[in-house]
Each structure stands twice: as structure tokens, then as C-alpha cells.
Design an enzyme around this catalytic site. Structure first.
Site, PDB file in Angstrom:
ATOM      1  N   HIS A  66      39.039  39.051  31.518  1.00 37.07           N
ATOM      2  CA  HIS A  66      38.099  39.505  30.659  1.00 37.07           C
ATOM      3  C   HIS A  66      38.500  40.921  29.886  1.00 37.07           C
ATOM      4  O   HIS A  66      40.108  41.284  29.489  1.00 37.07           O
ATOM      5  CB  HIS A  66      36.906  39.995  31.523  1.00 37.07           C
ATOM      6  CG  HIS A  66      36.194  38.715  32.839  1.00 37.07           C
ATOM      7  ND1 HIS A  66      35.251  39.344  32.621  1.00 37.07           N
ATOM      8  CD2 HIS A  66      36.126  37.633  32.694  1.00 37.07           C
ATOM      9  CE1 HIS A  66      34.246  38.691  34.274  1.00 37.07           C
ATOM     10  NE2 HIS A  66      35.550  37.115  33.254  1.00 37.07           N
ATOM     11  N   GLU A  68      37.857  43.861  29.172  1.00 34.13           N
ATOM     12  CA  GLU A  68      38.502  44.877  30.162  1.00 34.13           C
ATOM     13  C   GLU A  68      39.818  44.687  30.907  1.00 34.13           C
ATOM     14  O   GLU A  68      41.216  45.537  30.304  1.00 34.13           O
ATOM     15  CB  GLU A  68      37.960  45.776  31.192  1.00 34.13           C
ATOM     16  CG  GLU A  68      36.283  45.670  31.063  1.00 34.13           C
ATOM     17  CD  GLU A  68      35.008  43.994  31.015  1.00 34.13           C
ATOM     18  OE1 GLU A  68      35.611  43.706  30.846  1.00 34.13           O
ATOM     19  OE2 GLU A  68      34.544  44.676  31.660  1.00 34.13           O
ATOM     20  N   CYS A  96      31.669  43.428  35.131  1.00 29.20           N
ATOM     21  CA  CYS A  96      31.410  42.780  36.779  1.00 29.20           C
ATOM     22  C   CYS A  96      31.825  43.584  38.090  1.00 29.20           C
ATOM     23  O   CYS A  96      33.171  44.164  37.395  1.00 29.20           O
ATOM     24  CB  CYS A  96      32.124  41.728  35.786  1.00 29.20           C
ATOM     25  SG  CYS A  96      33.581  41.165  36.208  1.00 29.20           S
ATOM     26  N   CYS A  99      36.244  43.849  37.085  1.00 34.30           N
ATOM     27  CA  CYS A  99      37.037  44.239  36.359  1.00 34.30           C
ATOM     28  C   CYS A  99      36.558  46.101  36.726  1.00 34.30           C
ATOM     29  O   CYS A  99      37.357  46.985  36.454  1.00 34.30           O
ATOM     30  CB  CYS A  99      36.174  44.350  35.285  1.00 34.30           C
ATOM     31  SG  CYS A  99      36.205  42.196  34.173  1.00 34.30           S
TER      32      CYS A  99
END
Length: 172
Positions: A66, A68, A96, A99
Site C-alpha cells: 500500500h 503508506e 487500513c 497500515c
């Protein structure tokens, strides 16, 4: 914990500057990799860019890639440390659970996100993992910085995938 939503009048110029940078990375994710348009920028306490990233989980076949995580990995390599103390993460979509916990483990001081995620958001929308008092570190959270811009990108990405007409900012 309730997410603090920042209006344009009380958000800092730095927050908008870095969020615009994250939005440009989100555009790159979609344009170059056909990824969900999410971008992230990690900035040190001194205002220095430490790392940046965009969603690469589809292109790299990596469920953890992701935006991040990609930005935090870059910053960790740059600093030679897994602790990113005093830093601020700017991301175009509320993180999420995966993360959010990475932010806690990295000891990130502050999270600024654009669009809230009412389905999987873990920083105040569905869960509040970064503010849970049971953790040994909590992250200061500010949501809503350039939220309409980020929401439009995400909405249009999925509309295009479904063959539906794209929307403009006034349609949200």
C-alpha cells in the site's frame, strides 16, 4: 476517538502542499500502474521529504505494498532506522488496519489523510487503531485535507473500471 476534520481555513499550508504531492503520486499510481489511486508522502519533523509511495500491491503482487507502507519503507531505508519518530505521513485515503498498525510500530507522530474510508478505515472511521490507548504509541490524526480531490479520484477510478461515466467535483 473522532477524526478531526480540517477545514481549508484551519489546515496549514504545509499540509495542503504535501497532500497535493500525495495526490500527484496517486495519479501516477493510476496512470502508470493501473493501481487504485492512493499516494503517500512521509515528511520529517524538519519538513524534509523522507519517503514517498503509491499503491503497488497489484503491480508487485504484494498485498502489503500500500502507498503508506511503500513510503515508510523508503523512509526507513533512507534513515537506516525502522523508527520514524517525529514524522508526518500524508496519505490520500484513510489507512487500513495493516497500515494503521505500521504507523504505530514506526512511531509516526502525525497522520494527515484526505478521504475517509467508511468501509475499511482504521484511523477513526471504522476502527481507531492509531488512537487506541492500549498501544504504547498513539498517532495524532487529521482527516479531510483536500478530501474532495482524493474522493473524486477514487470514485472515478472505480467508475471507469465498471464502465460508468466519470464525475466532476460538483457531482460528489
Amino acid at each position: 476517538m473522532t477524526v478531526a476534520t480540517m477545514s481549508p481555513t484551519d489546515s496549514s499550508r504545509d499540509d495542503e502542499h504535501w497532500m497535493r504531492h500525495a495526490l500527484a503520486l496517486a495519479d501516477r499510481a493510476q496512470r502508470e500502474f493501473d493501481e487504485i489511486p492512493v499516494g503517500a508522502v512521509l515528511v520529517g519533523a524538519d519538513g524534509e521529504l523522507l519517503g514517498e509511495g503509491w499503491n503497488l500491491n497489484i503491480a508487485s503482487h504484494d498485498p502489503s505494498a500500500h502507498a503508506e507502507i511503500v513510503a515508510m519503507r523508503a523512509a526507513g531505508k533512507r534513515l537506516g532506522n525502522h523508527r520514524l519518530i517525529g514524522s508526518t505521513l500524508y496519505v490520500t485515503l484513510e489507512p487500513c488496519a495493516m497500515c494503521a498498525m505500521a504507523l504505530v510500530h514506526a512511531r509516526i507522530a502525525r497522520l494527515v489523510f484526505a478521504a475517509a474510508d467508511p468501509k475499511t478505515g482504521a484511523c477513526g472511521s471504522v476502527f481507531d487503531l492509531v488512537g487506541d490507548p492500549r498501544h504504547n504509541h498513539r498517532v495524532q490524526v487529521h482527516g479531510g485535507v483536500l478530501a474532495a480531490d482524493a474522493s473524486l479520484r477514487l470514485t472515478n477510478y472505480f467508475r471507469a473500471k465498471r464502465g460508468r461515466p466519470l464525475l466532476g467535483l460538483g457531482d460528489l
